[in-house]
Design an enzyme around this catalytic site. Structure first.
Site, PDB file in Angstrom:
ATOM      1  CG  ASP A 583       0.385   1.062 -13.421  1.00  0.00           C
ATOM      2  OD1 ASP A 583       1.423   0.458 -13.746  1.00  0.00           O
ATOM      3  OD2 ASP A 583       0.301   1.759 -12.401  1.00  0.00           O
ATOM      4  CE  LYS A 607       1.653  -1.949  -9.076  1.00  0.00           C
ATOM      5  NZ  LYS A 607       2.443  -0.792  -8.614  1.00  0.00           N
ATOM      6  CB  CYS A 712      11.981   4.403   1.324  1.00  0.00           C
ATOM      7  SG  CYS A 712      11.631   5.561  -0.001  1.00  0.00           S
TER       8      CYS A 712
END
Length: 756
Positions: A583, A607, A712
């Site tokens: 990631d 991450k 969102c």
């Protein structure tokens, strides 16, 4: 529903496709200088700790009181940063009400700790934990906060400090026994909570008593239990629960292009008559409304009488004749008729002013009142009005086999056995399983007798003895995948307490009997390891192969954290194998609300590295290799042929279609199984892709709604011109149209306002 179950199912069914597999610089100082520096540092640290404690205490007090200023949408405060994505999905009003709720979780085995973790991340005022039972070695296979040092200690006391650090805005506490050594709670203790979630097999008499109290006193009661490869769920939101937003989706809103008066025929035969109807055409290919859906109109120029009028959708069809002369009808997707609601039925649409331009048609969500039966009543009569069977998430099992009905009798038989022997059936004990079959048959006879007397009771034509036996043989086992699924459902049901989203009504049962053979595996006896639950269901040989697997997980966000936790609990790659994680992203504050492997001190860090470190704490045997590379054409020198050929499978935890398609192409080329999944707000999908057995990801039709904008994104992250326009329009309506309209209505027709 869960990666771990999908992985287990794939490996079990198609084994031939799987190999199964700071050094710091020092300075010379005098003793006096060193002592002075240490004292100064100590004073600074003490001051910081005191400020932190004072700030936390203030935040917790605000949360427990439901202070709306905590979520002031006009302030860029830390709480808004933390909950930004969740507010985008739930809405600010629901988040405010959630922040004032107190939730009690009873039981902290696999389902309980998953439920508690999800709740703490969501941000209620307080989460109480009750499980004074001592942890055992096998608990480490499903409870990610237990380790070897936890064995023999109360589960709730071990889990409490680790749950508390997930969210400093939530008070996480251990609830004491009502009487020392009783392992029980009083109704007075239950009254202190707004929701109670039971996640372990408590005696049925006790559950009935608790539920009766909760049902009568406005406390939401949820039951989430797993036994082997089966799960049972029950919810009770009280005698009357109002749902104001059935699905939580943004209101459908479509621009109008044409309005005219049309004549339609109602009825048939002698009663047929022609009535005027308004005909609408929208400014897009399809309006997207369902037949009978309630809508209203606004910003219409010319035909101003239509503004704020409500009606229901009637789809429009055109007639045609087939080649063989038969008549047919074809839907016209961008047109609809409007049937006025009773309140506006006396309006004469033929006298409306001519339409000139503009206007929008907007969905109206009606309030729905749901009634819930108490546990005692629903045990006998679990099927809701209008349904034909107890719900089961698997469509074919629900429709074709009414599997929920059979599982319900198996669940009742377990409680009967527990009441008789003060314990669940022993693991793999065939005599106990046979006794459960006898008990289930007796319960079925009682239900039939009650039905014959005119009472409501669940009955089946013939009891499936295999279902009852399979549930009884593994009643004491739990799989981390089933725990993750039930824990996720239980936590999300709590959010539905406030009227947004439709609650589960009331029972559902789920099974994964596909994981089981005809007989208990010969090597399924527990061996005193952390994997005993998994071994007791799938066997030691399976666990051995699982530990030698080499898997590649692409992405380490919210899904990636959950999957890596699942890999650690299952022991994937922990015995000669490996998990590769990649990631490129760094941790942000908004990630902490749902990516539970990260902490505040990890903000700004990689991450993949932080997630791997957290997973190794859960299971020190894990072999996790971290990468910080984007998987794509530019990284093929890093993820080369040797790398892809070394893999047994790939797991996608990505957030974009382009990357998914690239990984899918690699899996097709190297013939590797792929576990694909994704989330969008409150929606999710998962898919198992096996070479030469299933479609690949690219073969799936593109079902993305090109016109939809995730709420969102619209509320928190508008990034293209369409997002900004819609955001501005919504803000203008909320701030400059709705308040004056409501004020005017309050002055002119207050009864109508309160009715709305």
């Amino acid at each position: 529903f869960s990666l771990s179950l999908s992985l287990s199912l794939s490996i079990k069914i198609k084994p031939n496709l799987f190999k199964f597999v700071a050094v710091s610089r020092t300075h010379t100082r005098t003793h006096k200088q060193t002592q002075h520096t240490q004292n100064r540092t100590r004073r600074k640290r003490t001051t910081r700790v005191q400020k932190k404690k004072k700030k936390k205490k203030k935040t917790l007090k605000m949360a427990s009181e439901g202070d709306n200023s905590m979520f002031d949408g006009n302030s860029a405060n830390k709480l808004m940063d933390l909950y930004s994505r969740q507010i985008g999905a739930y809405g600010l009003e629901t988040m405010k009400r959630l922040a004032a709720l107190r939730v009690l979780v009873v039981g902290l085995r696999g389902v309980g700790v998953e439920t508690a973790k999800n709740l703490v991340l969501a941000g209620p005022a307080a989460v109480g934990l009750f499980d004074p039972e001592p942890a055992v070695v096998a608990d480490q296979g499903c409870n990610f906060y237990l380790n070897a040092d936890s064995v023999g200690k109360p589960r709730d006391q071990v889990c409490q400090p680790q749950l508390e650090v997930l969210n400093p805005n939530v008070v996480v506490s251990v609830v004491p026994e009502s009487v020392a050594g009783s392992n029980s709670l009083s109704t007075e203790q239950l009254s202190q909570w707004g929701a109670v979630i039971v996640t372990v097999d408590r005696p049925l008499a006790e559950l009935r008593s608790w539920n009766d109290f909760c049902h009568a006193n406005g406390v939401t009661f949820i039951l989430a239990l797993t036994n082997g490869v089966t799960g049972s769920f029950f919810s009770d939101f009280g005698p009357e629960h109002r749902v104001t937003d059935a699905n939580g989706e943004p209101l459908k809103n479509v621009a109008l292009a044409l309005i005219e008066v049309d004549q339609v025929q109602e009825g048939s035969g002698e009663s047929a008559r022609t009535v005027p109807r308004l005909l609408f055409e929208v400014a897009k290919e399809a309006h997207g409304f369902d037949e009978g859906q309630l809508v209203k109109f606004e910003d219409v120029d010319g035909m101003v009488e239509l503004n704020e009028v409500q009606g229901t959708i009637e789809r429009v069809y055109s007639s045609y004749t087939t080649e063989d002369g038969k008549p047919g009808q074809r839907l016209i997707p961008n047109r609809f008729h409007l049937k006025l609601v009773e309140e506006h039925a006396d309006l004469d649409v033929t006298k409306f002013s001519p339409y000139t331009r503009g206007g929008y048609v907007t969905e109206v969500k009606p309030t729905r009142v749901m009634t819930f039966r108490p546990l005692t009543e629903s045990l006998v009569n679990p099927v809701q009005e209008g349904e034909f069977a107890v719900k089961h998430p698997h469509g074919m099992k629900f429709i074709m086999n009414a599997a929920g009905n059979q599982l319900h009798f198996a669940r009742l038989a377990l409680w009967e056995f527990q009441a008789k022997h003060s314990a669940l059936p022993e693991l793999h004990n065939k005599a106990h399983a046979d006794e459960c079959v006898v008990l289930a048959k007796g319960l079925l006879a009682e239900h039939r007798a009650q039905q014959e007397k005119g009472g409501a009771a669940l009955v089946v034509d013939e009891l499936c003895e295999k279902t009852v036996r399979n549930m009884a043989l593994y009643a004491r086992a739990e799989l981390c995948g089933m725990c993750a699924f039930l824990g996720g459902v239980a936590a999300q049901e709590v959010v539905k307490k406030f009227g947004k989203y439709t609650p589960t009504h009331q029972w559902f049962h789920v099974d994964y009997f596909e994981l089981l053979g005809d007989d208990v595996p010969a090597d399924a006896a527990p061996i005193g390891s952390r994997y005993d639950h998994q071994i007791s269901v799938l066997g030691a040989a399976f666990q051995e192969k699982l530990g030698k697997q080499v898997w590649f997980m692409v992405g380490c966000g919210a899904l990636g954290c959950e999957y890596l936790k699942g890999f650690a609990l299952m022991g994937v790659g922990a015995n000669g194998g490996a998990i590769h994680v990649t990631d490129m992203d760094r941790i942000e504050v908004s990630n902490l609300n749902r990516q539970f492997l990260f902490r505040k001190e990890n903000v700004g860090q990689q991450k993949s590295v932080c997630a791997a470190n957290a997973a190794r704490i859960m299971n020190p045997e894990m072999n996790i290799q971290c990468h910080e590379k984007l998987v794509g054409p530019d990284s093929e020198n890093h993820f080369d042929d040797a790398f892809w050929n070394s893999l047994d499978g790939v797991c996608n935890a990505l957030d974009n279609v382009t990357a998914r398609r690239y990984v899918d192409s690699r899996c097709v080329f190297y013939q590797k199984p792929l576990l694909e999944s994704g989330t969008l707000g409150t929606k999710a999908n998962s898919e198992i892709i096996v070479p030469h057995k299933t479609q690949c990801y690219r073969d799936n039709p593109d079902t993305e709604d090109k016109d939809s904008i995730p709420m969102c994104t619209l509320r928190n992250f508008p990034n293209i011109i369409e997002h900004c326009i819609e955001w501005a329009r919504a803000q203008f309506t909320e701030n400059f149209e709705d308040p004056p309209s409501d004020a005017l209505l309050l002055l002119t027709d207050p009864a109508r306002l309160f009715k709305q």
